[in-house]
Motif scaffolding. Sequence first.
Motif, PDB file in Angstrom:
ATOM      1  N   ASN A 152     -28.737 -25.550  -3.474  1.00 46.40           N
ATOM      2  CA  ASN A 152     -27.544 -26.047  -2.779  1.00 46.40           C
ATOM      3  C   ASN A 152     -27.838 -27.313  -1.972  1.00 46.40           C
ATOM      4  N   ALA A 153     -29.009 -27.336  -1.311  1.00 46.16           N
ATOM      5  CA  ALA A 153     -29.377 -28.502  -0.502  1.00 46.16           C
ATOM      6  C   ALA A 153     -29.600 -29.733  -1.372  1.00 46.16           C
ATOM      7  N   CYS A 154     -30.236 -29.534  -2.530  1.00 44.64           N
ATOM      8  CA  CYS A 154     -30.510 -30.666  -3.430  1.00 44.64           C
ATOM      9  C   CYS A 154     -29.247 -31.191  -4.105  1.00 44.64           C
ATOM     10  N   GLU A 155     -28.325 -30.284  -4.421  1.00 41.40           N
ATOM     11  CA  GLU A 155     -27.117 -30.676  -5.143  1.00 41.40           C
ATOM     12  C   GLU A 155     -26.065 -31.291  -4.223  1.00 41.40           C
ATOM     13  N   THR A 156     -26.207 -31.090  -2.910  1.00 43.75           N
ATOM     14  CA  THR A 156     -25.247 -31.664  -1.964  1.00 43.75           C
ATOM     15  C   THR A 156     -25.310 -33.188  -2.009  1.00 43.75           C
ATOM     16  N   VAL A 157     -24.164 -33.809  -2.115  1.00 40.70           N
ATOM     17  CA  VAL A 157     -24.096 -35.277  -2.191  1.00 40.70           C
ATOM     18  C   VAL A 157     -24.410 -35.858  -0.806  1.00 40.70           C
ATOM     19  N   PRO A 158     -25.261 -36.899  -0.742  1.00 44.16           N
ATOM     20  CA  PRO A 158     -25.599 -37.487   0.560  1.00 44.16           C
ATOM     21  C   PRO A 158     -24.382 -38.108   1.246  1.00 44.16           C
ATOM     22  N   GLU A 188     -39.632 -24.246 -11.340  1.00 43.64           N
ATOM     23  CA  GLU A 188     -40.187 -24.903 -12.532  1.00 43.64           C
ATOM     24  C   GLU A 188     -39.063 -25.369 -13.468  1.00 43.64           C
ATOM     25  N   LYS A 189     -38.060 -24.515 -13.645  1.00 43.63           N
ATOM     26  CA  LYS A 189     -36.935 -24.870 -14.520  1.00 43.63           C
ATOM     27  C   LYS A 189     -36.065 -25.973 -13.908  1.00 43.63           C
ATOM     28  N   TYR A 190     -35.986 -25.980 -12.573  1.00 40.90           N
ATOM     29  CA  TYR A 190     -35.046 -26.886 -11.907  1.00 40.90           C
ATOM     30  C   TYR A 190     -35.577 -28.297 -11.673  1.00 40.90           C
ATOM     31  N   VAL A 191     -36.879 -28.439 -11.392  1.00 40.42           N
ATOM     32  CA  VAL A 191     -37.394 -29.757 -10.968  1.00 40.42           C
ATOM     33  C   VAL A 191     -37.087 -30.910 -11.943  1.00 40.42           C
ATOM     34  N   PRO A 192     -37.030 -30.677 -13.253  1.00 43.39           N
ATOM     35  CA  PRO A 192     -36.664 -31.815 -14.127  1.00 43.39           C
ATOM     36  C   PRO A 192     -35.213 -32.256 -13.940  1.00 43.39           C
ATOM     37  N   ASN A 193     -34.414 -31.394 -13.283  1.00 49.17           N
ATOM     38  CA  ASN A 193     -32.984 -31.684 -13.138  1.00 49.17           C
ATOM     39  C   ASN A 193     -32.568 -31.994 -11.706  1.00 49.17           C
ATOM     40  N   VAL A 194     -33.538 -32.196 -10.825  1.00 51.33           N
ATOM     41  CA  VAL A 194     -33.198 -32.558  -9.445  1.00 51.33           C
ATOM     42  C   VAL A 194     -32.440 -33.879  -9.462  1.00 51.33           C
ATOM     43  N   PRO A 195     -31.257 -33.938  -8.817  1.00 52.91           N
ATOM     44  CA  PRO A 195     -30.445 -35.168  -8.849  1.00 52.91           C
ATOM     45  C   PRO A 195     -31.200 -36.387  -8.324  1.00 52.91           C
ATOM     46  N   LYS A 196     -30.859 -37.540  -8.853  1.00 57.89           N
ATOM     47  CA  LYS A 196     -31.531 -38.778  -8.441  1.00 57.89           C
ATOM     48  C   LYS A 196     -31.285 -39.118  -6.980  1.00 57.89           C
ATOM     49  N   GLU A 254     -40.886 -41.191  -5.208  1.00 57.31           N
ATOM     50  CA  GLU A 254     -40.590 -40.312  -6.331  1.00 57.31           C
ATOM     51  C   GLU A 254     -39.431 -39.367  -6.004  1.00 57.31           C
ATOM     52  N   ASN A 255     -38.946 -38.708  -7.050  1.00 59.60           N
ATOM     53  CA  ASN A 255     -37.830 -37.770  -6.928  1.00 59.60           C
ATOM     54  C   ASN A 255     -38.283 -36.409  -6.365  1.00 59.60           C
ATOM     55  N   VAL A 256     -39.449 -35.958  -6.822  1.00 55.83           N
ATOM     56  CA  VAL A 256     -39.980 -34.649  -6.401  1.00 55.83           C
ATOM     57  C   VAL A 256     -41.463 -34.786  -6.073  1.00 55.83           C
ATOM     58  N   TYR A 257     -41.857 -34.223  -4.918  1.00 58.91           N
ATOM     59  CA  TYR A 257     -43.266 -34.200  -4.514  1.00 58.91           C
ATOM     60  C   TYR A 257     -43.711 -32.757  -4.287  1.00 58.91           C
ATOM     61  N   ILE A 258     -44.913 -32.459  -4.757  1.00 62.21           N
ATOM     62  CA  ILE A 258     -45.571 -31.206  -4.382  1.00 62.21           C
ATOM     63  C   ILE A 258     -46.892 -31.591  -3.747  1.00 62.21           C
ATOM     64  N   SER A 309     -25.146 -42.432   2.677  1.00 62.61           N
ATOM     65  CA  SER A 309     -26.539 -42.766   2.352  1.00 62.61           C
ATOM     66  C   SER A 309     -26.729 -42.642   0.845  1.00 62.61           C
ATOM     67  N   GLU A 310     -27.680 -43.391   0.310  1.00 59.53           N
ATOM     68  CA  GLU A 310     -27.976 -43.280  -1.118  1.00 59.53           C
ATOM     69  C   GLU A 310     -28.811 -42.042  -1.420  1.00 59.53           C
ATOM     70  N   LYS A 311     -29.569 -41.592  -0.408  1.00 58.56           N
ATOM     71  CA  LYS A 311     -30.492 -40.481  -0.621  1.00 58.56           C
ATOM     72  C   LYS A 311     -30.279 -39.377   0.412  1.00 58.56           C
ATOM     73  N   ARG A 312     -30.669 -38.175   0.008  1.00 58.59           N
ATOM     74  CA  ARG A 312     -30.849 -37.095   0.965  1.00 58.59           C
ATOM     75  C   ARG A 312     -32.233 -36.485   0.682  1.00 58.59           C
ATOM     76  N   MET A 313     -32.776 -35.778   1.634  1.00 62.38           N
ATOM     77  CA  MET A 313     -34.152 -35.278   1.496  1.00 62.38           C
ATOM     78  C   MET A 313     -34.191 -33.797   1.837  1.00 62.38           C
ATOM     79  N   VAL A 314     -34.905 -33.050   1.013  1.00 65.84           N
ATOM     80  CA  VAL A 314     -35.056 -31.610   1.200  1.00 65.84           C
ATOM     81  C   VAL A 314     -36.542 -31.294   1.265  1.00 65.84           C
ATOM     82  N   VAL A 315     -36.973 -30.641   2.359  1.00 64.04           N
ATOM     83  CA  VAL A 315     -38.388 -30.321   2.546  1.00 64.04           C
ATOM     84  C   VAL A 315     -38.568 -28.809   2.682  1.00 64.04           C
ATOM     85  N   VAL A 316     -39.491 -28.266   1.903  1.00 66.51           N
ATOM     86  CA  VAL A 316     -39.874 -26.858   2.021  1.00 66.51           C
ATOM     87  C   VAL A 316     -41.311 -26.838   2.524  1.00 66.51           C
ATOM     88  N   TYR A 317     -41.488 -26.440   3.787  1.00 72.22           N
ATOM     89  CA  TYR A 317     -42.825 -26.469   4.382  1.00 72.22           C
ATOM     90  C   TYR A 317     -43.506 -25.101   4.289  1.00 72.22           C
TER      91      TYR A 317
END
Length: 343
Positions: free
Chosen positions: A66-72, A107-115, A17-21, A75-83
């Motif tokens: 900034n981390a999510c919007e950075t182009v990988p 809440e406002k941003y998660v629908p717009n997290v880049p693919k 998936e694109n976003v996990y909680i 690689s096709e993907k990049r991953m951002v983890v908040v622990y």
Amino acid sequence: MINYTELEENIKKNNIENVYIMCGFNEKLMKESINKILKKSISQDFESLNYSVFDGNEVEFEDILNACETVPFMSEKRMVVVYRAGFLNDNSSGSNKNSDKLIKDIEKYVPNVPKHCILVMYYVFDNTREKPSYRVKKFDKKVCVVEFSKLRGMQFQKKVKDVFAEKGKQIGKTELNYFCSRVENNMDIVYNEIEKLCCYTLEKEITKESIDNLLQPNETDDIFNLVDYISQSKPEMAITVLNEIMYKGVKANSILYMVERQFKLMLSIKIGIENKQSKEALVKELKLNPYVCDKMINECKRFTMKKILKSLDICLRTEKELKSVSGDPKFKMEVLIINLAII
């Protein structure tokens, strides 16, 4: 909302998936799942360039954005983890100071997290009885929410067996059942105990004796011993066990809860036995370890149905006294034990 097992299946099938909680008590399992997603999504050669990790107690929304919007890179993907994202908990005091604003921005941003980005946020429950927070539930249906509840029964045994296999160690079915019945159901502790057991046995086979030599008695063992002495009408021995449990820092209410649960399980097993249910059926229905179920079936032989029901009634009365009447909780538990032993 899905559970750990469903997440594992999805990862195996490359359904990322694109976003996990994530939320739950077993942080070890959450970290394992995150690592599996990482390995499936990003080449190890470019991992350092496409993998960002933030402490949930310190992170600002701009950091995540900034981390999510950075182009990988390569690689096709990049991953951002908040622990340890305490801002996902309803009671977020003591965690991120800007938690209210942060959660609204997320809440406002998660629908717009880049693919091209996989965003993962998780927080750890304070205790095993905690449930997913209202804040987490609000994300359900919008993103993939995963609850890491305790693994039980065959799921727990399979996971433990897999950990032994990872260590290159074989364990027999009987010994696996016994180990699972003795070890605390917390994967951080499970990993530590397996590591110790593998080092202790080296090239030798794992036996019941080697498990006994390394594992400290857990609270379940203590409660079983306490009820066992009650069934033998040995209140002085049961009180000795009670003192040992309380010396470990376990509160009277918690001990009473475990004793009451033991009698409820015995009631279910007694009814099952009278209805000609097999041990296998009881294990599945009550989600018990087979070794524990064996012990409890034998324990039930010492109790009549009338005595089990009477014991539960005494436990309920003691629970009311502990909650509503002042006095020494330890003394009330000792009175409970004496009353149970003389039924």
